[in-house]
Design an enzyme around this catalytic site. Structure first.
Site, PDB file in Angstrom:
ATOM      1  N   THR A  21      20.991 -29.642  37.429  1.00  0.00           N
ATOM      2  CA  THR A  21      19.863 -30.580  37.464  1.00  0.00           C
ATOM      3  C   THR A  21      18.636 -29.847  37.982  1.00  0.00           C
ATOM      4  OG1 THR A  21      18.936 -32.492  38.649  1.00  0.00           O
ATOM      5  CG2 THR A  21      20.820 -31.469  39.671  1.00  0.00           C
ATOM      6  N   ARG A  26      24.138 -40.204  28.389  1.00  0.00           N
ATOM      7  CA  ARG A  26      24.633 -41.101  29.441  1.00  0.00           C
ATOM      8  C   ARG A  26      25.567 -42.071  28.739  1.00  0.00           C
ATOM      9  NH1 ARG A  26      19.389 -39.677  31.717  1.00  0.00           N
ATOM     10  NH2 ARG A  26      19.895 -38.726  33.710  1.00  0.00           N
ATOM     11  N   GLU A  66       7.147 -37.189  41.728  1.00  0.00           N
ATOM     12  CA  GLU A  66       7.278 -38.484  41.042  1.00  0.00           C
ATOM     13  C   GLU A  66       7.619 -39.637  41.989  1.00  0.00           C
ATOM     14  OE1 GLU A  66      10.396 -37.460  38.382  1.00  0.00           O
ATOM     15  OE2 GLU A  66       9.851 -39.005  36.946  1.00  0.00           O
ATOM     16  N   MET A  78       8.175 -33.450  38.576  1.00  0.00           N
ATOM     17  CA  MET A  78       9.396 -34.255  38.601  1.00  0.00           C
ATOM     18  C   MET A  78      10.036 -34.267  39.997  1.00  0.00           C
ATOM     19  SD  MET A  78      11.351 -33.971  34.989  1.00  0.00           S
ATOM     20  CE  MET A  78      10.784 -34.984  33.623  1.00  0.00           C
ATOM     21  N   GLY A  87      20.922 -35.788  32.894  1.00  0.00           N
ATOM     22  CA  GLY A  87      19.703 -35.108  32.436  1.00  0.00           C
ATOM     23  C   GLY A  87      19.974 -33.642  32.148  1.00  0.00           C
ATOM     24  N   ARG A 123     -13.417 -29.994  40.761  1.00  0.00           N
ATOM     25  CA  ARG A 123     -12.685 -31.253  40.693  1.00  0.00           C
ATOM     26  C   ARG A 123     -11.522 -31.313  41.675  1.00  0.00           C
ATOM     27  NH1 ARG A 123     -12.933 -31.725  34.194  1.00  0.00           N
ATOM     28  NH2 ARG A 123     -14.769 -33.048  34.153  1.00  0.00           N
ATOM     29  N   ARG A 128      12.292 -37.719  41.489  1.00  0.00           N
ATOM     30  CA  ARG A 128      12.226 -39.148  41.829  1.00  0.00           C
ATOM     31  C   ARG A 128      12.688 -39.400  43.261  1.00  0.00           C
ATOM     32  NH1 ARG A 128      15.035 -41.619  37.091  1.00  0.00           N
ATOM     33  NH2 ARG A 128      14.014 -39.974  35.945  1.00  0.00           N
ATOM     34  N   GLY A 131      24.818 -33.981  37.275  1.00  0.00           N
ATOM     35  CA  GLY A 131      24.346 -34.370  38.604  1.00  0.00           C
ATOM     36  C   GLY A 131      25.300 -35.349  39.273  1.00  0.00           C
ATOM     37  N   ASP A 132      24.787 -36.015  40.295  1.00  0.00           N
ATOM     38  CA  ASP A 132      25.565 -36.977  41.098  1.00  0.00           C
ATOM     39  C   ASP A 132      26.378 -37.980  40.280  1.00  0.00           C
ATOM     40  OD1 ASP A 132      24.806 -36.075  43.492  1.00  0.00           O
ATOM     41  OD2 ASP A 132      23.265 -37.593  43.857  1.00  0.00           O
ATOM     42  N   GLY A 133      25.693 -38.596  39.309  1.00  0.00           N
ATOM     43  CA  GLY A 133      26.331 -39.630  38.494  1.00  0.00           C
ATOM     44  C   GLY A 133      27.501 -39.054  37.713  1.00  0.00           C
ATOM     45  N   ARG A 139      28.638 -21.043  28.579  1.00  0.00           N
ATOM     46  CA  ARG A 139      29.081 -19.702  28.165  1.00  0.00           C
ATOM     47  C   ARG A 139      30.001 -19.084  29.219  1.00  0.00           C
ATOM     48  NH1 ARG A 139      26.790 -14.707  29.517  1.00  0.00           N
ATOM     49  NH2 ARG A 139      26.882 -13.045  27.947  1.00  0.00           N
ATOM     50  N   GLN A 170       8.890 -29.721  32.145  1.00  0.00           N
ATOM     51  CA  GLN A 170       9.582 -29.066  33.267  1.00  0.00           C
ATOM     52  C   GLN A 170      11.082 -28.899  33.009  1.00  0.00           C
ATOM     53  OE1 GLN A 170       7.844 -30.882  37.198  1.00  0.00           O
ATOM     54  NE2 GLN A 170       7.403 -32.208  35.480  1.00  0.00           N
ATOM     55  N   ARG A 171      11.620 -29.664  32.080  1.00  0.00           N
ATOM     56  CA  ARG A 171      13.052 -29.552  31.778  1.00  0.00           C
ATOM     57  C   ARG A 171      13.352 -28.469  30.741  1.00  0.00           C
ATOM     58  NH1 ARG A 171      16.357 -33.430  33.532  1.00  0.00           N
ATOM     59  NH2 ARG A 171      15.532 -35.496  33.925  1.00  0.00           N
ATOM     60  N   ASP A 228      18.664 -31.635  44.021  1.00  0.00           N
ATOM     61  CA  ASP A 228      18.931 -32.686  45.015  1.00  0.00           C
ATOM     62  C   ASP A 228      20.422 -32.866  45.298  1.00  0.00           C
ATOM     63  OD1 ASP A 228      19.519 -33.604  42.502  1.00  0.00           O
ATOM     64  OD2 ASP A 228      18.635 -35.584  42.774  1.00  0.00           O
ATOM     65  N   ASP A 274      16.282 -31.029  39.731  1.00  0.00           N
ATOM     66  CA  ASP A 274      15.749 -31.578  40.980  1.00  0.00           C
ATOM     67  C   ASP A 274      16.225 -30.886  42.257  1.00  0.00           C
ATOM     68  OD1 ASP A 274      14.322 -33.437  39.581  1.00  0.00           O
ATOM     69  OD2 ASP A 274      15.892 -34.973  39.688  1.00  0.00           O
TER      70      ASP A 274
HETATM   71  P1  ATP Z   1      20.730 -36.733  36.624  1.00  0.00           P
HETATM   72  O1  ATP Z   1      20.681 -36.259  38.053  1.00  0.00           O
HETATM   73  O2  ATP Z   1      20.004 -35.866  35.703  1.00  0.00           O
HETATM   74  O3  ATP Z   1      20.393 -38.193  36.477  1.00  0.00           O
HETATM   75  P2  ATP Z   1      23.487 -37.506  36.595  1.00  0.00           P
HETATM   76  O4  ATP Z   1      24.726 -36.742  36.355  1.00  0.00           O
HETATM   77  O5  ATP Z   1      23.289 -38.053  37.989  1.00  0.00           O
HETATM   78  O6  ATP Z   1      22.282 -36.580  36.167  1.00  0.00           O
HETATM   79  P3  ATP Z   1      23.803 -40.194  35.518  1.00  0.00           P
HETATM   80  O7  ATP Z   1      23.101 -40.810  34.378  1.00  0.00           O
HETATM   81  O8  ATP Z   1      23.634 -40.822  36.855  1.00  0.00           O
HETATM   82  O9  ATP Z   1      23.367 -38.661  35.508  1.00  0.00           O
HETATM   83  O10 ATP Z   1      25.381 -40.140  35.208  1.00  0.00           O
HETATM   84  C1  ATP Z   1      25.869 -39.567  34.004  1.00  0.00           C
HETATM   85  C2  ATP Z   1      27.035 -40.351  33.489  1.00  0.00           C
HETATM   86  O11 ATP Z   1      28.119 -40.307  34.443  1.00  0.00           O
HETATM   87  C3  ATP Z   1      26.784 -41.837  33.275  1.00  0.00           C
HETATM   88  O12 ATP Z   1      26.115 -42.110  32.070  1.00  0.00           O
HETATM   89  C4  ATP Z   1      28.217 -42.378  33.254  1.00  0.00           C
HETATM   90  O13 ATP Z   1      28.811 -42.175  32.000  1.00  0.00           O
HETATM   91  C5  ATP Z   1      28.923 -41.476  34.265  1.00  0.00           C
HETATM   92  N1  ATP Z   1      29.068 -42.215  35.550  1.00  0.00           N
HETATM   93  C6  ATP Z   1      28.159 -42.341  36.529  1.00  0.00           C
HETATM   94  N2  ATP Z   1      28.642 -43.139  37.524  1.00  0.00           N
HETATM   95  C7  ATP Z   1      29.871 -43.513  37.148  1.00  0.00           C
HETATM   96  C8  ATP Z   1      30.904 -44.336  37.723  1.00  0.00           C
HETATM   97  N3  ATP Z   1      30.736 -44.938  38.888  1.00  0.00           N
HETATM   98  N4  ATP Z   1      32.052 -44.494  37.029  1.00  0.00           N
HETATM   99  C9  ATP Z   1      32.248 -43.895  35.840  1.00  0.00           C
HETATM  100  N5  ATP Z   1      31.322 -43.121  35.237  1.00  0.00           N
HETATM  101  C10 ATP Z   1      30.150 -42.930  35.879  1.00  0.00           C
END
Ligand code: ATP
Length: 328
Positions: free
Chosen positions: A130, A76, A227, A174, A15, A167, A176, A106-108, A25, A260-261, A134, A132
């Site tokens: 992010t 993503r 949320e 936001m 996100g 009211r 989750r 973020g985490d992902g 930058r 909010q973003r 979090d 959030d």
């Molecule tokens: P937000 O907190 O805004 O959701 P995020 O970084 O957590 O941000 P995600 O959609 O969870 O967002 O992850 C971003 C991308 O990271 C995913 O689309 C994927 O390409 C990659 N990713 C996440 N988990 C894995 C994994 N286990 N292995 C390989 N790539 C991953």
């Protein structure tokens, strides 16, 4: 032996958040300061797999510090979750002679960076971007302060209409899995109640509390709901339940959503992103990898990406206590 870093790549993933441009930058400018080359990768891992890479110099990133969103776009990528996808990504980095990667997300995104780094022994550093807030290992993430201020500004406006019509407003913000925006915007905007995922207030306590406020003379009320709050199924169901049980209230719902973003990052987020970007480049030059840059007690720190992903950033109980006292 540690590999000499000559060229750094930067991407934004997951996100979007205000301040990501300031972070891009900062990475490019710090790279230039240390006489390194740098590239930007469009659309996160998706762009990396497609070789959507552009050379960026210190001058190319002028006048972006004040802009919301991310000039590199974010995406993503399901393909990056596959071995084949990551191989394509590595091949493009190799072809472009990129020696290290800074991932803003973020985490992902951090999980993806760790998997990739392990497979190819490729240096990566994560910057927490992010709204959030979090992410474990930093007091603040890039974008959170701006989102918080946007939420407060809008809730203030809703307050005006709530009090003009006597009211009760439920305002969804936001968050989750985390209640940072709800708790802090709720305190900042003087909400009567704040509902967050970390604490299940329960419907009965909410009704009691709203009834108490009405009896104490309050003619309008604001409830800020994250949320991901578990008190009701969602904010609309919550509002209907309260309307059925407290018919004296004229209830309305407002969902703040994606506004909010967006918007120009706050000065706090610009400075935070600048400091984090510099730290990321310096860590790479020091031969470090698999770390996330954070800020704890106003100091730049680094923690293992694995820990940042595994642990949860917890709400400060003292702030929760303040919110309870304020809603007397
Ligand atoms: P937000 O907190 O805004 O959701 P995020 O970084 O957590 O941000 P995600 O959609 O969870 O967002 O992850 C971003 C991308 O990271 C995913 O689309 C994927 O390409 C990659 N990713 C996440 N988990 C894995 C994994 N286990 N292995 C390989 N790539 C991953």
């Amino acid at each position: 032996m540690k590999k000499l870093i000559k060229k750094i790549g930067v991407l934004t993933s997951g996100g979007d958040a205000p301040g990501m441009n300031a972070a891009i930058r900062a990475v490019i400018r710090a790279a230039s300061y240390y006489k390194l080359e740098s590239v930007g990768i469009y659309r996160g891992y998706e762009g990396l797999i497609e070789g959507d890479i552009i050379t960026l110099t210190a001058r190319d990133v002028h006048h972006i510090i004040q802009k919301g969103g991310t000039i590199l776009k974010s995406a993503r990528s399901d393909e990056f979750r596959t071995i084949e996808g990551r191989k394509k990504a590595y091949d493009y980095l190799d072809k472009n002679e990129v020696d290290a990667l800074v991932v803003i997300g973020g985490d992902g995104s951090f999980t993806g960076a760790m998997v990739f780094s392990k497979e190819y022994n490729f240096p990566v550093i994560g910057l927490p971007g992010t709204i959030d807030n979090d992410i474990y290992g930093t007091d603040f993430t890039i974008g959170y302060d701006t989102a918080l201020n946007t939420a407060v500004e809008v809730i203030d406006k809703i307050r005006d209409t709530a009090s003009s019509h006597n009211r009760l407003f439920f305002v969804e913000v936001m968050g989750r899995d985390a209640g940072f925006i709800a708790l802090n915007s709720g305190i900042g905007a003087g909400a009567e109640e704040i509902l967050i995922p970390e604490e299940d207030m329960g419907l009965d306590r909410l009704l009691l509390s709203l009834e108490k406020s009405r009896r104490s003379g309050k003619t309008s009320s604001l409830v800020v709901v994250a949320e991901g709050d578990k008190t009701g199924e969602n904010v609309f169901q919550l509002a209907s339940y309260v309307e059925e049980n407290l018919p004296q209230y004229d209830v309305r719902v407002s969902v703040l959503g994606h506004m909010q973003r967006g918007g120009a990052p706050s000065c706090f987020d610009r400075v935070l992103a600048s400091r984090m970007g510099v730290k990321a480049v310096e860590l790479l030059l020091d031969g470090k990898s698999n770390l996330m840059v954070g800020m704890i007690n106003n100091e730049m720190v680094d923690i293992d990406l694995e820990l940042a992903v595994k642990e949860h950033h917890k709400i400060n109980p003292e702030i929760l206590r303040v919110s309870e006292i304020m809603s007397v």
